[in-house]
Design a protein around this motif. Structure first.
Motif, PDB file in Angstrom:
ATOM      1  N   ASN A 157       0.813  -1.217   0.000  1.00  0.00           N
ATOM      2  CA  ASN A 157       0.000   0.000   0.000  1.00  0.00           C
ATOM      3  C   ASN A 157       0.846   1.266   0.000  1.00  0.00           C
ATOM      4  N   VAL A 158       1.740   1.342  -0.969  1.00  0.00           N
ATOM      5  CA  VAL A 158       2.527   2.552  -1.217  1.00  0.00           C
ATOM      6  C   VAL A 158       2.812   2.594  -2.719  1.00  0.00           C
ATOM      7  N   PRO A 159       2.539   3.701  -3.395  1.00  0.00           N
ATOM      8  CA  PRO A 159       2.855   3.765  -4.830  1.00  0.00           C
ATOM      9  C   PRO A 159       4.338   3.469  -5.065  1.00  0.00           C
ATOM     10  N   TRP A 160       4.610   2.589  -6.016  1.00  0.00           N
ATOM     11  CA  TRP A 160       5.976   2.087  -6.145  1.00  0.00           C
ATOM     12  C   TRP A 160       6.968   3.194  -6.489  1.00  0.00           C
ATOM     13  N   GLU A 161       6.541   4.215  -7.230  1.00  0.00           N
ATOM     14  CA  GLU A 161       7.489   5.274  -7.607  1.00  0.00           C
ATOM     15  C   GLU A 161       7.989   6.015  -6.368  1.00  0.00           C
ATOM     16  N   SER A 162       7.071   6.350  -5.464  1.00  0.00           N
ATOM     17  CA  SER A 162       7.456   7.055  -4.247  1.00  0.00           C
ATOM     18  C   SER A 162       8.400   6.198  -3.405  1.00  0.00           C
ATOM     19  N   TRP A 163       8.071   4.926  -3.275  1.00  0.00           N
ATOM     20  CA  TRP A 163       8.893   3.963  -2.529  1.00  0.00           C
ATOM     21  C   TRP A 163      10.296   3.852  -3.130  1.00  0.00           C
ATOM     22  N   TYR A 164      10.338   3.794  -4.449  1.00  0.00           N
ATOM     23  CA  TYR A 164      11.604   3.577  -5.152  1.00  0.00           C
ATOM     24  C   TYR A 164      12.484   4.826  -5.109  1.00  0.00           C
ATOM     25  N   ILE A 165      11.882   5.984  -5.313  1.00  0.00           N
ATOM     26  CA  ILE A 165      12.637   7.240  -5.235  1.00  0.00           C
ATOM     27  C   ILE A 165      13.240   7.408  -3.845  1.00  0.00           C
ATOM     28  N   ASN A 166      12.451   7.079  -2.829  1.00  0.00           N
ATOM     29  CA  ASN A 166      12.921   7.202  -1.444  1.00  0.00           C
ATOM     30  C   ASN A 166      14.175   6.359  -1.191  1.00  0.00           C
ATOM     31  N   LEU A 167      14.273   5.211  -1.861  1.00  0.00           N
ATOM     32  CA  LEU A 167      15.424   4.324  -1.675  1.00  0.00           C
ATOM     33  C   LEU A 167      16.606   4.706  -2.556  1.00  0.00           C
ATOM     34  N   GLY A 168      16.445   5.768  -3.338  1.00  0.00           N
ATOM     35  CA  GLY A 168      17.534   6.240  -4.194  1.00  0.00           C
ATOM     36  C   GLY A 168      17.424   5.811  -5.636  1.00  0.00           C
ATOM     37  N   GLY A 169      16.301   5.195  -6.014  1.00  0.00           N
ATOM     38  CA  GLY A 169      16.123   4.738  -7.382  1.00  0.00           C
ATOM     39  C   GLY A 169      15.502   5.785  -8.278  1.00  0.00           C
ATOM     40  N   ASN A 170      15.576   5.563  -9.564  1.00  0.00           N
ATOM     41  CA  ASN A 170      14.991   6.437 -10.576  1.00  0.00           C
ATOM     42  C   ASN A 170      13.924   5.651 -11.329  1.00  0.00           C
ATOM     43  N   PRO A 171      12.625   5.970 -11.136  1.00  0.00           N
ATOM     44  CA  PRO A 171      11.571   5.208 -11.819  1.00  0.00           C
ATOM     45  C   PRO A 171      11.718   5.210 -13.337  1.00  0.00           C
ATOM     46  N   GLY A 172      12.320   6.268 -13.883  1.00  0.00           N
ATOM     47  CA  GLY A 172      12.516   6.336 -15.328  1.00  0.00           C
ATOM     48  C   GLY A 172      13.620   5.429 -15.821  1.00  0.00           C
ATOM     49  N   LYS A 173      14.531   5.057 -14.930  1.00  0.00           N
ATOM     50  CA  LYS A 173      15.634   4.157 -15.256  1.00  0.00           C
ATOM     51  C   LYS A 173      15.871   3.256 -14.045  1.00  0.00           C
ATOM     52  N   PRO A 174      15.003   2.275 -13.854  1.00  0.00           N
ATOM     53  CA  PRO A 174      14.970   1.511 -12.608  1.00  0.00           C
ATOM     54  C   PRO A 174      16.028   0.410 -12.537  1.00  0.00           C
ATOM     55  N   THR A 175      17.258   0.799 -12.335  1.00  0.00           N
ATOM     56  CA  THR A 175      18.351  -0.168 -12.253  1.00  0.00           C
ATOM     57  C   THR A 175      18.711  -0.536 -10.812  1.00  0.00           C
ATOM     58  N   LEU A 176      18.400   0.336  -9.862  1.00  0.00           N
ATOM     59  CA  LEU A 176      18.726   0.059  -8.466  1.00  0.00           C
ATOM     60  C   LEU A 176      17.914  -1.128  -7.949  1.00  0.00           C
ATOM     61  N   LYS A 177      18.585  -2.077  -7.284  1.00  0.00           N
ATOM     62  CA  LYS A 177      17.892  -3.191  -6.655  1.00  0.00           C
ATOM     63  C   LYS A 177      18.076  -3.090  -5.145  1.00  0.00           C
ATOM     64  N   PRO A 178      17.025  -2.756  -4.408  1.00  0.00           N
ATOM     65  CA  PRO A 178      17.140  -2.738  -2.954  1.00  0.00           C
ATOM     66  C   PRO A 178      17.550  -4.115  -2.440  1.00  0.00           C
ATOM     67  N   LYS A 179      18.387  -4.141  -1.458  1.00  0.00           N
ATOM     68  CA  LYS A 179      18.902  -5.422  -0.966  1.00  0.00           C
ATOM     69  C   LYS A 179      17.945  -6.094   0.008  1.00  0.00           C
ATOM     70  N   TYR A 180      17.288  -5.312   0.851  1.00  0.00           N
ATOM     71  CA  TYR A 180      16.497  -5.884   1.938  1.00  0.00           C
ATOM     72  C   TYR A 180      14.990  -5.654   1.814  1.00  0.00           C
ATOM     73  N   VAL A 181      14.557  -4.900   0.819  1.00  0.00           N
ATOM     74  CA  VAL A 181      13.184  -4.401   0.800  1.00  0.00           C
ATOM     75  C   VAL A 181      12.471  -4.796  -0.487  1.00  0.00           C
ATOM     76  N   VAL A 182      11.218  -5.282  -0.352  1.00  0.00           N
ATOM     77  CA  VAL A 182      10.349  -5.532  -1.504  1.00  0.00           C
ATOM     78  C   VAL A 182       8.982  -4.923  -1.206  1.00  0.00           C
ATOM     79  N   MET A 183       8.146  -4.833  -2.231  1.00  0.00           N
ATOM     80  CA  MET A 183       6.815  -4.262  -2.038  1.00  0.00           C
ATOM     81  C   MET A 183       5.827  -4.786  -3.063  1.00  0.00           C
TER      82      MET A 183
END
Length: 450
Positions: A157-183
């Motif tokens: 229950n969190v929009p993935w773009e907001s979640w991903y940006i918060n972790l340092g990712g770029n939704p337009g170029k989603p190469t970052l893979k969080p190590k401990y977190v999924v959603m």
């Protein structure tokens, strides 16, 4: 120390018992073990034990009180249901051993600062796995702590773009893979694609000017929507009339209402905090801004928020990610979405709530845990949650697929509308299933202001 049975969701939400427990525990954690609710003195327990086998502890950080409490209204009922399932009642069988499971519930009181503090408290207290649910104000702070402190976390229950940006990712170029977190949940782009078919139908009926008024706040959700919505909406042939970003808690929306009226906007969309929408919508009606269809996100998702507006909410549309008519079933019991919704209504005396789907946090946790050799090895558990691929009560959850970004599983939304009801004064009706055709249409879409 005595055990007490878990109480259902309706008796917890505004009850004195929950507040007294939270005050007593201090850290904001109500501890739900395999035997029931434990008293405050157990707040330091790191897991139940059976012989030499240290139990598994799961911490759930979610808003149970405050402005976001509607998002957590089903959560205690969900926990009570989970505690009746075989794995959570009898323990997880992992690597030839059986581990008792303790669930700790942490109330953020709808504070993002408190959410982060509780995550750190839970991690330092020795949880093996965390859950975080319901809006960036809750989830993002927890995700930051989990990723930095190395603790597995499943989010919903969190929009993935907001979640991903918060972790340092770029939704337009989603190469970052969080190590401990999924959603698992949806994204801002899915909401735009959910709303547009409803706009198109109203436009066909009423021959509108195809102008969409948009009021997005200056917060995590608002910033994501401000980036994602315009190109999608404009690509569908609509003019996007976006107000300037406003701070959460604004009490006077006259300037943006004047703008929307001057531009003759026939449609309205936003992503505010629930109390802010109530103020904004009431002022819109008072000042004569009556769009042909209002399609709102983040608000009016649950009955409590809708009833607060009374008749002013008639035919306002929103999204939902779970409804009783979806064909999904529990991986633990085989119960259907409809059976879960019916049981929730019987137990609580209220209407079904889309966050019954938070049940799947526990399904994903079990799927991951039973695949590891050591449930206390956080790196191994983190790797396991990234490889979960199940058909759950919330729908297909495949964190290994790559989704729109690593660690993301999408549960597409449906277009729904609050209409005058028959069983209840207000009822959420499914009026569009473009993105989720497995759900049944339950009513015709109506103009918001007929």
């Amino acid at each position: 120390m005595s055990d007490h049975p878990v109480r259902d969701g309706s008796s917890w939400i505004d009850g004195v018992s929950r507040r007294s427990v939270l005050r007593a525990v201090g850290a904001g954690a109500a501890v739900l073990g395999t035997g029931g609710l434990l008293e405050a003195c157990s707040s330091g327990i790191k897991g139940a034990s059976s012989g030499t086998t240290k139990g598994i502890t799961i911490g759930w950080i979610h808003p149970l009180t405050g402005p976001l409490a509607g998002f957590g209204a089903a959560d205690n009922w969900v926990t009570s249901k989970i505690k009746q399932t075989s794995p959570y009642k009898n323990g997880f069988k992992v690597g030839g051993k059986t581990y008792p499971v303790t669930i700790k519930s942490y109330d953020t009181q709808s504070s993002d600062t408190r959410a982060g503090d509780l995550a750190r408290t839970a991690i330092l207290d020795g949880v093996d796995l965390l859950f975080a649910s319901s809006t960036p104000e809750t989830v993002n702070a927890v995700a930051s702590q989990a990723e930095s402190l190395g603790t597995p976390l499943i989010c919903s229950n969190v929009p993935w773009e907001s979640w991903y940006i918060n972790l340092g990712g770029n939704p337009g170029k989603p190469t970052l893979k969080p190590k401990y977190v999924v959603m698992y949940f949806l994204g801002a782009e899915h909401l735009a694609k959910c709303f547009i078919p409803m706009w198109n139908r109203i436009h066909s009926q009423l021959h509108t000017d195809k102008v969409v008024a948009a009021a997005f706040p200056n917060d995590s959700d608002g910033n994501a929507f401000r980036m994602v919505f315009p190109p999608i909406v404009q690509g569908a042939g609509y003019k996007f009339d976006m107000s300037s970003a406003y701070p959460d808690g604004t009490t006077n929306y006259s300037s943006m209402i004047t703008q929307f009226k001057a531009d003759k906007a026939d449609f309205f969309t936003n992503v505010p905090l629930p109390p802010d929408f109530a103020t904004m919508w009431h002022q819109s009606i008072q000042q004569g801004f009556r769009p042909r269809l209002a399609t709102v996100a983040k608000v009016l998702l649950f009955p409590t928020d809708a009833y607060a507006l009374g008749s002013e909410v008639y035919n306002v549309a929103t999204d939902t990610w779970w409804v009783p008519t979806l064909p999904w079933t529990s991986t633990f019991t085989g119960e259907t979405c409809q059976q879960m919704a019916t049981e929730f209504e019987t137990a609580t005396g209220g209407q079904w709530n889309a966050n019954i789907s938070n049940y799947s946090l526990f399904e994903a946790a079990y799927a991951a845990m039973k695949s590891v050799s050591d449930p206390h090895d956080k790196a191994e558990v983190a790797n396991a949650i990234h490889n979960v691929n199940i058909q759950a009560l919330a729908g297909p959850l495949n964190f290994a697929s790559g989704g729109p970004a690593p660690g993301v599983a999408i549960t597409p939304p449906l277009g729904v509308q609050w209409q005058k009801g028959t069983k209840y004064p207000l009822e959420m009706q499914v009026v569009d299933n473009t993105l989720q055709p497995d759900a049944k249409i339950t009513a015709d879409l109506k103009p918001t202001n007929q």
